[in-house]
Design an enzyme around this catalytic site. Structure first.
Site, PDB file in Angstrom:
ATOM      1  N   TYR A 161      -9.297  -3.423 -10.617  1.00 21.56           N
ATOM      2  CA  TYR A 161      -8.925  -1.700  -9.911  1.00 21.56           C
ATOM      3  C   TYR A 161      -7.793  -1.391 -11.087  1.00 21.56           C
ATOM      4  CZ  TYR A 161     -11.422  -2.952  -5.412  1.00 21.56           C
ATOM      5  OH  TYR A 161     -13.118  -3.237  -4.924  1.00 21.56           O
ATOM      6  N   GLU A 184      -7.646   1.962 -13.150  1.00 19.44           N
ATOM      7  CA  GLU A 184      -7.051   3.180 -12.376  1.00 19.44           C
ATOM      8  C   GLU A 184      -6.085   3.703 -12.928  1.00 19.44           C
ATOM      9  OE1 GLU A 184      -7.857   2.260  -8.568  1.00 19.44           O
ATOM     10  OE2 GLU A 184      -6.063   1.465  -8.293  1.00 19.44           O
ATOM     11  N   CYS A 196      -1.391   1.592  -2.802  1.00 20.53           N
ATOM     12  CA  CYS A 196      -2.464   2.549  -3.220  1.00 20.53           C
ATOM     13  C   CYS A 196      -1.811   4.249  -2.634  1.00 20.53           C
ATOM     14  CB  CYS A 196      -3.146   2.755  -1.539  1.00 20.53           C
ATOM     15  SG  CYS A 196      -3.340   0.935  -1.248  1.00 20.53           S
ATOM     16  N   GLU A 229     -25.701  16.118  -2.411  1.00 21.34           N
ATOM     17  CA  GLU A 229     -27.084  15.636  -1.634  1.00 21.34           C
ATOM     18  C   GLU A 229     -27.349  15.267  -2.914  1.00 21.34           C
ATOM     19  OE1 GLU A 229     -29.071  19.965  -3.141  1.00 21.34           O
ATOM     20  OE2 GLU A 229     -27.117  20.124  -4.195  1.00 21.34           O
ATOM     21  N   LYS A 260      -0.134   5.033  -5.602  1.00 24.61           N
ATOM     22  CA  LYS A 260      -0.982   5.515  -6.958  1.00 24.61           C
ATOM     23  C   LYS A 260      -1.987   6.411  -6.910  1.00 24.61           C
ATOM     24  CE  LYS A 260      -4.854   4.031  -6.206  1.00 24.61           C
ATOM     25  NZ  LYS A 260      -5.537   2.667  -6.456  1.00 24.61           N
ATOM     26  N   CYS A 274       0.628  -1.472   0.076  1.00 23.71           N
ATOM     27  CA  CYS A 274      -0.053   0.253  -0.054  1.00 23.71           C
ATOM     28  C   CYS A 274       0.711   1.216   0.034  1.00 23.71           C
ATOM     29  CB  CYS A 274      -0.790  -0.087   0.468  1.00 23.71           C
ATOM     30  SG  CYS A 274      -1.547   1.649   1.359  1.00 23.71           S
ATOM     31  N   HIS A 280     -26.506  21.985  -0.063  1.00 24.32           N
ATOM     32  CA  HIS A 280     -26.146  22.898  -1.449  1.00 24.32           C
ATOM     33  C   HIS A 280     -25.449  24.022  -2.325  1.00 24.32           C
ATOM     34  CE1 HIS A 280     -28.690  23.701  -5.515  1.00 24.32           C
ATOM     35  NE2 HIS A 280     -29.145  25.018  -5.349  1.00 24.32           N
TER      36      HIS A 280
HETATM   37  P1  NDP Z   1      -8.782  -7.070  -9.949  1.00 22.89           P
HETATM   38  O1  NDP Z   1      -9.278  -8.616  -8.993  1.00 22.89           O
HETATM   39  O2  NDP Z   1      -9.829  -6.177  -9.848  1.00 22.89           O
HETATM   40  O3  NDP Z   1      -8.645  -8.119 -11.245  1.00 22.89           O
HETATM   41  C1  NDP Z   1      -8.879  -8.944 -12.177  1.00 22.89           C
HETATM   42  C2  NDP Z   1      -8.695  -8.725 -13.022  1.00 22.89           C
HETATM   43  O4  NDP Z   1      -8.310  -9.983 -14.200  1.00 22.89           O
HETATM   44  C3  NDP Z   1     -10.300  -8.770 -13.825  1.00 22.89           C
HETATM   45  O5  NDP Z   1     -10.264  -8.339 -14.753  1.00 22.89           O
HETATM   46  C4  NDP Z   1     -10.044 -10.728 -14.347  1.00 22.89           C
HETATM   47  O6  NDP Z   1     -10.932 -11.206 -15.049  1.00 22.89           O
HETATM   48  C5  NDP Z   1      -8.950 -10.690 -14.229  1.00 22.89           C
HETATM   49  N1  NDP Z   1      -7.516 -11.806 -14.455  1.00 22.89           N
HETATM   50  C6  NDP Z   1      -8.129 -12.714 -13.291  1.00 22.89           C
HETATM   51  N2  NDP Z   1      -6.965 -14.010 -13.264  1.00 22.89           N
HETATM   52  C7  NDP Z   1      -6.261 -13.766 -14.937  1.00 22.89           C
HETATM   53  C8  NDP Z   1      -5.745 -14.874 -15.672  1.00 22.89           C
HETATM   54  N3  NDP Z   1      -5.530 -15.961 -14.861  1.00 22.89           N
HETATM   55  N4  NDP Z   1      -5.627 -14.462 -16.663  1.00 22.89           N
HETATM   56  C9  NDP Z   1      -6.092 -13.108 -17.474  1.00 22.89           C
HETATM   57  N5  NDP Z   1      -6.754 -12.739 -16.272  1.00 22.89           N
HETATM   58  C10 NDP Z   1      -7.193 -12.676 -14.828  1.00 22.89           C
HETATM   59  O7  NDP Z   1      -6.884  -7.265  -9.699  1.00 22.89           O
HETATM   60  P2  NDP Z   1      -6.498  -6.425  -9.717  1.00 22.89           P
HETATM   61  O8  NDP Z   1      -4.759  -6.744 -10.614  1.00 22.89           O
HETATM   62  O9  NDP Z   1      -6.962  -5.639 -10.567  1.00 22.89           O
HETATM   63  O10 NDP Z   1      -5.861  -5.578  -7.907  1.00 22.89           O
HETATM   64  C11 NDP Z   1      -5.702  -6.922  -7.686  1.00 22.89           C
HETATM   65  C12 NDP Z   1      -6.384  -6.287  -5.603  1.00 22.89           C
HETATM   66  O11 NDP Z   1      -5.686  -5.115  -5.256  1.00 22.89           O
HETATM   67  C13 NDP Z   1      -7.985  -5.847  -6.433  1.00 22.89           C
HETATM   68  O12 NDP Z   1      -9.041  -7.533  -5.500  1.00 22.89           O
HETATM   69  C14 NDP Z   1      -7.797  -5.306  -5.042  1.00 22.89           C
HETATM   70  O13 NDP Z   1      -8.920  -6.044  -3.730  1.00 22.89           O
HETATM   71  C15 NDP Z   1      -6.628  -4.641  -4.435  1.00 22.89           C
HETATM   72  N6  NDP Z   1      -6.836  -3.595  -5.338  1.00 22.89           N
HETATM   73  C16 NDP Z   1      -7.777  -2.405  -4.786  1.00 22.89           C
HETATM   74  C17 NDP Z   1      -7.407  -1.178  -5.546  1.00 22.89           C
HETATM   75  C18 NDP Z   1      -8.210   0.273  -4.576  1.00 22.89           C
HETATM   76  O14 NDP Z   1      -8.894   0.215  -3.366  1.00 22.89           O
HETATM   77  N7  NDP Z   1      -8.916   1.356  -4.887  1.00 22.89           N
HETATM   78  C19 NDP Z   1      -6.601  -0.911  -6.015  1.00 22.89           C
HETATM   79  C20 NDP Z   1      -6.044  -1.502  -6.429  1.00 22.89           C
HETATM   80  C21 NDP Z   1      -6.329  -2.926  -6.408  1.00 22.89           C
HETATM   81  P3  NDP Z   1     -12.762 -11.540 -14.905  1.00 22.89           P
HETATM   82  O15 NDP Z   1     -13.097 -10.016 -15.824  1.00 22.89           O
HETATM   83  O16 NDP Z   1     -13.002 -12.504 -15.469  1.00 22.89           O
HETATM   84  O17 NDP Z   1     -12.560 -11.324 -13.584  1.00 22.89           O
END
Ligand code: NDP
Length: 451
Positions: free
Chosen positions: A180, A184, A50, A445, A53, A45, A440
């Site tokens: 995510y 982002e 976080c 709101e 980022k 983080c 307002h």
């Molecule tokens: P996410 O879980 O958000 O998304 C993963 C993405 O990758 C999905 O679109 C998924 O597809 C795809 N995917 C998953 N596995 C595979 C695979 N084996 N091969 C190809 N594609 C795949 O993961 P992120 O990496 O973006 O982030 C990791 C974690 O970090 C998040 O889950 C979150 O908890 C945390 N995070 C939180 C943030 C915040 O709070 N703002 C910011 C950044 C990270 P599908 O569409 O099928 O699900």
């Protein structure tokens, strides 16, 4: 062995959000604590997640603000963007934060070993230097790492870890994943002038969010020039002589990009920790299995944060660390972290924020629900001539008027959501919101004016 026969009462492996909190609080409760970190104190983080980022998100947003400034009477001639200056400034602030985390631990008399640690026997940890340490309790808080799918040439790609250190903003960047990190960083790179393409294996982005918000982000992102390729897999990536990357995705002709970033989820960091030596049980993704009190199947070993793959969010890891330390060393009745109704945000452009059930989840679990929605153009966007609309959605249990979910996509949505989430967590009703006078003019709101 009695507690004093161990070198420490607690040894924490991994000094990120969960590990820092657990170590500091345990020490404050009087425990003798040591902790080891193989990379940098602060964890994902603070060091490469976080915090940096969000700094980049702020930096990126200036692109739109400076553009919109004209409509507010400002002439800004000759504006330009210096990535290296932002990158280095962000990194120096991260250095400062890392120092503060180290100081906090020092001030609490936590002994910090800046090297890798491994469990080598019962109550026994061995450091990379060879030093052997014993502890009454061991806490594993090693977090997670980017998941790297298998395909030829994946060594030429980067993850979010490297994105913070780039020499230059790529002209053309391909981001794998639709979650995510992908959304982002798509926003960040796009605002900095990259041509961004998102490629996901499925046909949705941000799967866990309410579909109305996902659709809105998709529409706005397309409007900003971000390209989406759905239902694709990577076949290979080839580095060309000029340093660019030739990428073959299923169903597409090979295409050239300057960077390829993989953001396909994060896997628990459990390899090489010696967990097998003491029989700690792992789940399918390699996550450490724990009970509600963050205890593993081995009586004296606990785990908190992303390594347990419960909810991969910093504030959750911190709570788990606090609960573990209080319950184990604080002389209180052991208590568990409540993982329900956790608010979350995606710092996309514009951001998304959400708490509670989506419309679909609520329909499935409650049956009869009411949905209130506001689809509005924020005043600032109207003046700026920016055709970007916000969307707020409130899901209410028809049986008792309780709000079970709030979902927003609009500027400042995460800032507004934090307060709204208190109301949802507390079980307030739609009538409670209606009874509250609006401030307002604000975007927030809309929440008390939903009809
Ligand atoms: P996410 O879980 O958000 O998304 C993963 C993405 O990758 C999905 O679109 C998924 O597809 C795809 N995917 C998953 N596995 C595979 C695979 N084996 N091969 C190809 N594609 C795949 O993961 P992120 O990496 O973006 O982030 C990791 C974690 O970090 C998040 O889950 C979150 O908890 C945390 N995070 C939180 C943030 C915040 O709070 N703002 C910011 C950044 C990270 P599908 O569409 O099928 O699900």
């Amino acid at each position: 062995m009695a507690a004093t026969e161990y070198d420490y009462d607690l040894f924490t492996i991994g000094i990120g959000s969960g590990g820092v909190r657990a170590s500091r609080v345990a020490a404050a409760h009087g425990a003798r604590v040591a902790a080891a970190e193989e990379y940098r104190v602060g964890g994902t983080c603070v060091i490469r997640g976080c915090v940096p980022k969000k700094m980049l998100v702020y930096g990126a947003h200036f692109a739109e603000d400076l553009e919109d400034a004209k409509q507010f009477g400002w002439n800004i001639e000759g504006k330009s963007f210096d990535w290296v200056r932002l990158r280095d400034h962000v990194q120096s602030d991260i250095d400062r934060l890392e120092g503060l985390y180290g100081e906090t631990l020092e001030n609490h008399n936590v002994t910090v070993f800046r090297e890798r640690a491994e469990i080598t026997g019962d109550h026994e940890i061995t450091l990379a230097s060879g030093k052997v340490i014993t502890a009454k309790y061991i806490l594993v808080a090693t977090g997670a790492k980017p998941h790297m799918p298998e395909f030829k040439g994946n060594e030429h790609t980067i993850t979010s870890n490297e994105a913070f250190h780039l020499d230059a903003i790529p002209d053309r960047v391909l981001i794998a994943g639709g979650g995510y990190i992908a959304n982002e960083f798509a926003g960040i790179f796009n605002e900095f002038g990259s041509k961004v393409t998102i490629a996901n294996r499925s046909d949705v982005i941000l799967r866990s969010y309410d579909p109305s918000l996902r659709d809105r982000l998709l529409q706005i992102s397309l409007g900003k020039g971000i390209e989406f390729c759905f239902n694709v897999e990577f076949e290979w990536v080839e580095k060309q002589e000029d340093g660019t990357l030739l990428v073959k995705m299923t169903g597409h002709e090979p295409r050239v990009f300057d960077q390829v970033m993989i953001a396909t989820g994060r896997s628990p960091n459990t390899e090489g920790l010696g967990l097998d030596k003491v029989g700690v049980e792992l789940g399918k993704k390699g996550e450490i299995k724990v009970d509600a009190f963050s205890k593993t199947n081995v009586d004296y070993i606990y785990a908190v944060g992303d390594v347990t793959d419960r909810v991969q969010l910093t504030p959750v890891a911190i709570r788990e660390g606090q609960a573990f330390a209080d319950s184990t060393f604080g002389g209180v009745e052991p208590y568990a972290v409540d993982h329900s109704c956790i608010p979350s945000a995606v710092f996309s452009h514009p951001p998304i924020a959400s708490v509670g059930l989506t419309e679909g989840e609520a329909r499935n679990s409650l049956g009869s629900i009411k949905v209130f929605q506001s689809d509005f153009r924020p005043m600032k966007n109207v003046v700026a001539g920016r055709n970007e609309r916000g969307l707020y959605k409130m899901i209410v249990d028809a049986a008792n008027d309780k709000i079970v979910g709030i979902h927003m996509i609009a500027p400042e949505a995460p800032e507004i959501m934090q307060a709204a989430a208190v109301a949802v967590k507390a079980g307030l009703t739609k009538a409670d919101f209606d009874d509250t006078v609006a401030i307002h003019p604000t975007m927030a709101e809309e929440l008390v004016l939903l009809k």
